[in-house]
Write a protein that holds these residues in place. Structure first.
Motif, PDB file in Angstrom:
ATOM      1  N   SER A   7     -23.083 -31.307   9.295  1.00 14.06           N
ATOM      2  CA  SER A   7     -22.369 -29.688   9.890  1.00 14.06           C
ATOM      3  C   SER A   7     -23.643 -29.100  10.528  1.00 14.06           C
ATOM      4  CB  SER A   7     -22.182 -30.126   8.175  1.00 14.06           C
ATOM      5  OG  SER A   7     -23.866 -29.395   7.944  1.00 14.06           O
ATOM      6  N   ASN A   8     -24.276 -29.642  10.708  1.00 17.29           N
ATOM      7  CA  ASN A   8     -25.631 -28.633  11.376  1.00 17.29           C
ATOM      8  C   ASN A   8     -25.040 -28.818  13.262  1.00 17.29           C
ATOM      9  OD1 ASN A   8     -26.260 -31.793  12.001  1.00 17.29           O
ATOM     10  ND2 ASN A   8     -28.112 -31.409  11.552  1.00 17.29           N
ATOM     11  N   VAL A   9     -23.901 -29.602  13.656  1.00 17.66           N
ATOM     12  CA  VAL A   9     -23.027 -29.608  14.975  1.00 17.66           C
ATOM     13  C   VAL A   9     -23.269 -27.636  15.105  1.00 17.66           C
ATOM     14  CG1 VAL A   9     -21.697 -29.711  16.761  1.00 17.66           C
ATOM     15  CG2 VAL A   9     -22.305 -31.061  14.751  1.00 17.66           C
ATOM     16  N   ALA A  10     -23.318 -26.890  16.262  1.00 20.55           N
ATOM     17  CA  ALA A  10     -23.769 -25.567  17.069  1.00 20.55           C
ATOM     18  C   ALA A  10     -22.359 -25.188  16.584  1.00 20.55           C
ATOM     19  CB  ALA A  10     -23.920 -25.640  18.228  1.00 20.55           C
ATOM     20  N   LYS A  11     -21.608 -24.192  15.859  1.00 23.49           N
ATOM     21  CA  LYS A  11     -20.143 -23.541  15.941  1.00 23.49           C
ATOM     22  C   LYS A  11     -19.310 -23.716  17.707  1.00 23.49           C
ATOM     23  CE  LYS A  11     -17.519 -20.585  13.270  1.00 23.49           C
ATOM     24  NZ  LYS A  11     -17.061 -21.406  13.025  1.00 23.49           N
ATOM     25  N   ILE A  12     -20.785 -22.831  18.463  1.00 29.67           N
ATOM     26  CA  ILE A  12     -19.686 -23.171  19.691  1.00 29.67           C
ATOM     27  C   ILE A  12     -21.134 -23.578  21.340  1.00 29.67           C
ATOM     28  CG2 ILE A  12     -19.284 -21.055  21.441  1.00 29.67           C
ATOM     29  CD1 ILE A  12     -18.571 -19.302  18.853  1.00 29.67           C
ATOM     30  N   LYS A  13     -20.453 -24.215  21.729  1.00 28.63           N
ATOM     31  CA  LYS A  13     -21.532 -24.762  22.420  1.00 28.63           C
ATOM     32  C   LYS A  13     -21.128 -24.281  23.796  1.00 28.63           C
ATOM     33  CE  LYS A  13     -24.371 -28.683  23.411  1.00 28.63           C
ATOM     34  NZ  LYS A  13     -24.995 -29.860  22.945  1.00 28.63           N
ATOM     35  N   VAL A  14     -21.882 -24.075  24.816  1.00 26.20           N
ATOM     36  CA  VAL A  14     -21.797 -23.831  26.439  1.00 26.20           C
ATOM     37  C   VAL A  14     -22.072 -24.528  27.558  1.00 26.20           C
ATOM     38  CG1 VAL A  14     -21.296 -22.312  28.149  1.00 26.20           C
ATOM     39  CG2 VAL A  14     -20.822 -21.741  25.307  1.00 26.20           C
ATOM     40  N   VAL A  15     -21.329 -25.605  27.904  1.00 23.96           N
ATOM     41  CA  VAL A  15     -21.999 -25.764  28.965  1.00 23.96           C
ATOM     42  C   VAL A  15     -21.339 -26.047  30.136  1.00 23.96           C
ATOM     43  CG1 VAL A  15     -22.396 -28.833  29.369  1.00 23.96           C
ATOM     44  CG2 VAL A  15     -22.210 -28.157  26.799  1.00 23.96           C
ATOM     45  N   VAL A  16     -22.488 -25.890  31.892  1.00 22.13           N
ATOM     46  CA  VAL A  16     -21.935 -25.812  32.734  1.00 22.13           C
ATOM     47  C   VAL A  16     -22.668 -27.396  33.168  1.00 22.13           C
ATOM     48  CG1 VAL A  16     -22.796 -24.899  34.825  1.00 22.13           C
ATOM     49  CG2 VAL A  16     -22.779 -23.476  32.929  1.00 22.13           C
ATOM     50  N   ARG A  17     -21.456 -28.318  34.626  1.00 24.38           N
ATOM     51  CA  ARG A  17     -21.654 -29.087  35.047  1.00 24.38           C
ATOM     52  C   ARG A  17     -21.443 -28.778  36.332  1.00 24.38           C
ATOM     53  NH1 ARG A  17     -18.173 -35.122  34.805  1.00 24.38           N
ATOM     54  NH2 ARG A  17     -20.049 -36.000  35.374  1.00 24.38           N
ATOM     55  N   LYS A  18     -22.456 -29.568  37.751  1.00 26.71           N
ATOM     56  CA  LYS A  18     -22.523 -28.931  38.619  1.00 26.71           C
ATOM     57  C   LYS A  18     -22.141 -30.311  39.044  1.00 26.71           C
ATOM     58  CE  LYS A  18     -25.192 -28.596  42.502  1.00 26.71           C
ATOM     59  NZ  LYS A  18     -26.805 -28.418  43.373  1.00 26.71           N
ATOM     60  N   ARG A  19     -21.012 -30.622  39.841  1.00 25.45           N
ATOM     61  CA  ARG A  19     -20.353 -31.833  40.757  1.00 25.45           C
ATOM     62  C   ARG A  19     -21.604 -31.366  42.020  1.00 25.45           C
ATOM     63  NH1 ARG A  19     -17.763 -30.265  44.878  1.00 25.45           N
ATOM     64  NH2 ARG A  19     -16.308 -28.799  45.380  1.00 25.45           N
TER      65      ARG A  19
ATOM     66  N   ASP B 293     -20.526 -40.270  31.267  1.00 23.74           N
ATOM     67  CA  ASP B 293     -21.544 -40.842  29.573  1.00 23.74           C
ATOM     68  C   ASP B 293     -22.053 -39.872  29.154  1.00 23.74           C
ATOM     69  OD1 ASP B 293     -20.834 -43.405  28.029  1.00 23.74           O
ATOM     70  OD2 ASP B 293     -22.744 -44.011  28.469  1.00 23.74           O
ATOM     71  N   LYS B 294     -22.805 -39.543  29.938  1.00 25.33           N
ATOM     72  CA  LYS B 294     -24.068 -38.548  29.319  1.00 25.33           C
ATOM     73  C   LYS B 294     -23.292 -37.131  28.807  1.00 25.33           C
ATOM     74  CE  LYS B 294     -28.539 -36.249  28.855  1.00 25.33           C
ATOM     75  NZ  LYS B 294     -28.393 -35.365  29.690  1.00 25.33           N
ATOM     76  N   VAL B 295     -22.302 -36.770  29.622  1.00 26.58           N
ATOM     77  CA  VAL B 295     -21.194 -35.587  29.458  1.00 26.58           C
ATOM     78  C   VAL B 295     -20.603 -35.863  28.005  1.00 26.58           C
ATOM     79  CG1 VAL B 295     -19.307 -34.204  29.934  1.00 26.58           C
ATOM     80  CG2 VAL B 295     -21.182 -35.378  31.401  1.00 26.58           C
ATOM     81  N   TYR B 296     -19.982 -36.927  28.119  1.00 21.87           N
ATOM     82  CA  TYR B 296     -19.786 -36.722  26.688  1.00 21.87           C
ATOM     83  C   TYR B 296     -20.663 -36.401  25.334  1.00 21.87           C
ATOM     84  CZ  TYR B 296     -17.309 -39.380  22.744  1.00 21.87           C
ATOM     85  OH  TYR B 296     -16.781 -39.620  21.340  1.00 21.87           O
ATOM     86  N   ARG B 297     -21.330 -37.676  25.914  1.00 23.72           N
ATOM     87  CA  ARG B 297     -23.133 -37.644  24.393  1.00 23.72           C
ATOM     88  C   ARG B 297     -23.015 -36.166  24.457  1.00 23.72           C
ATOM     89  NH1 ARG B 297     -26.568 -40.839  26.452  1.00 23.72           N
ATOM     90  NH2 ARG B 297     -25.550 -41.549  28.405  1.00 23.72           N
ATOM     91  N   GLU B 298     -23.676 -35.112  25.486  1.00 22.91           N
ATOM     92  CA  GLU B 298     -23.674 -33.741  25.237  1.00 22.91           C
ATOM     93  C   GLU B 298     -22.885 -32.774  24.721  1.00 22.91           C
ATOM     94  OE1 GLU B 298     -26.630 -31.299  26.071  1.00 22.91           O
ATOM     95  OE2 GLU B 298     -28.056 -32.974  26.531  1.00 22.91           O
ATOM     96  N   THR B 299     -21.413 -33.403  25.027  1.00 22.75           N
ATOM     97  CA  THR B 299     -20.527 -32.216  24.884  1.00 22.75           C
ATOM     98  C   THR B 299     -19.907 -32.576  22.799  1.00 22.75           C
ATOM     99  OG1 THR B 299     -18.582 -33.358  25.907  1.00 22.75           O
ATOM    100  CG2 THR B 299     -20.260 -31.825  26.558  1.00 22.75           C
TER     101      THR B 299
END
Ligand code: ADP
Ligand code: MG
Length: 347
Positions: free
Chosen positions: A8-20, A75-81
């Protein structure tokens, strides 16, 4: 890694930026890469001109929960988000994962593989004893919001409408749901749905940038079906998702191109209407996420079709991940800054 499903310790809102990375066209034009990533922050070097036309650079610095540089793979994006959220869905959480950004910034590239990976993890959890004994099942649906209207992407773009049941649960009347028994089928559904996205008359990518695509994976708990009944009843009733009670769900949303919200002065009437709807929905989305973050009682979801549809994901036990996609080239500077400011306000 052990997942009991009770995190339950997963942040309620997470904002991630991805640069292509710069694409071939931008490289050919020898465009500058103006986005510099360092850990969780990034700096945009905006090229500017003084009155006497001497060039200078204005730097804009931003900081987010995570910034994913151009060498980071899906793959890393999935794990991060999404990965950390999956177990919470089995514990009554409603989650949403958005891709926001201008057309061409990598939203679809980022979103495409996520439901597949999520379904993989969800199916694995389904077979854990604790859940197997509860008769949980995984259901998939895929629809589109285009010009404020809903279309089922998995049943010939059938037009859908939305209803609220008394329990604040959103019900999309007629939306087809498919049970996911193995993961391979998810890939087929995604491809089928993508092929059905709005194409209009001007070509596929152009038009799909004006719609929001929403893929949902839902866990439902099903009543025990008595052997006798099953034998007497050959009409597939056992596989009817309506017989299940929603436990939790995750929605993957490939948003309309953020620059489309500015199409409100276009000469074409249809384009103007769509632009206004997109503008409204992206503003309403921002307001809803902010309200969530402040634990406001009143969530302004009535502001648009998009937020109305997501209403039940904005109340109670919810998790939100915003993936803001940005282009690195100097020519996209203004859109990139707009995207980062939007993300900054959501944060
Ligand atoms: P959008 O959906 O935001 O309009 P797309 O996802 O279609 O943008 O991406 C535009 C192009 O850039 C596509 O050809 C895509 O393959 C490529 N692209 C996007 N993000 C990346 C990335 N992180 N790495 C490599 N190529 C990318
Ligand atoms: Mg796209």
């Amino acid at each position: 890694k052990e997942n009991s499903g009770r995190e339950s310790n997963v942040a309620k809102i997470k904002v991630v930026v991805r640069k292509r990375p710069l694409n071939r066209k931008e490289l050919a034009k020898k465009e500058d890469d103006i986005v510099y990533v360092e850990d969780n922050s990034l700096t945009v070097h905006e090229p500017k001109l003084k009155v006497d036309l001497t060039a200078y650079v204005e730097k804009h610095e931003f900081c987010f929960d995570a910034v994913l540089d151009e060498d980071v793979n899906n793959d890393k994006v999935y794990r991060e988000t999404v990965e950390p959220i999956i177990p919470t869905i089995f514990e009554k959480t409603k989650a949403t994962c958005f891709a926001y950004g201008q057309t061409g910034s990598g939203k679809t590239y980022t979103m495409q593989p996520l439901p597949l990976r999520a379904a993989q993890d969800m199916v694995r959890l389904l077979y854990q004893p604790v859940y197997r004994s509860q008769r949980f099942k995984l259901w998939l649906s895929y629809f589109e919001i285009y010009g404020g209207k809903l279309f089922d992407l998995l049943s010939d773009r059938k037009k859908l409408c939305m209803r609220e049941d008394g329990k604040q649960q959103v019900c999309i009347v007629g939306l087809q749901e498919f049970e996911v028994l193995d993961v391979q089928i998810v890939k087929e559904y995604i491809e089928k749905g993508n092929a059905a996205r709005s194409t209009g008359s001007t070509g596929a990518n152009e038009e799909s940038s004006r719609s929001h695509a929403i893929l949902q994976l839902a866990i439902k708990k099903h009543k025990e079906v008595k052997e006798t009944r099953r034998n007497n009843n050959n009409n597939n009733d056992v596989n009817d998702s309506k017989n299940g009670k929603l436990v939790g769900k995750i929605s993957f949303i490939d948003l309309a191109g953020s620059e489309r919200g500015a199409d409100t002065t276009d000469n074409d009437r249809q384009t103007r209407i769509e632009g206004a709807e997109i503008n409204k929905s992206l503003l309403a989305l921002k307001e809803c996420i902010r309200a969530l973050d402040n634990e406001q009682i009143h969530i302004p979801f009535r502001g648009s079709k998009l937020t109305e549809v997501l209403r039940d994901s904005f109340v109670g036990n919810s998790r939100t991940v915003m993936i803001s996609c940005i282009s690195p080239n100097a020519g996209s500077c203004e859109h990139t800054l707009n995207t980062l400011r939007y993300a900054d306000r959501v944060k």
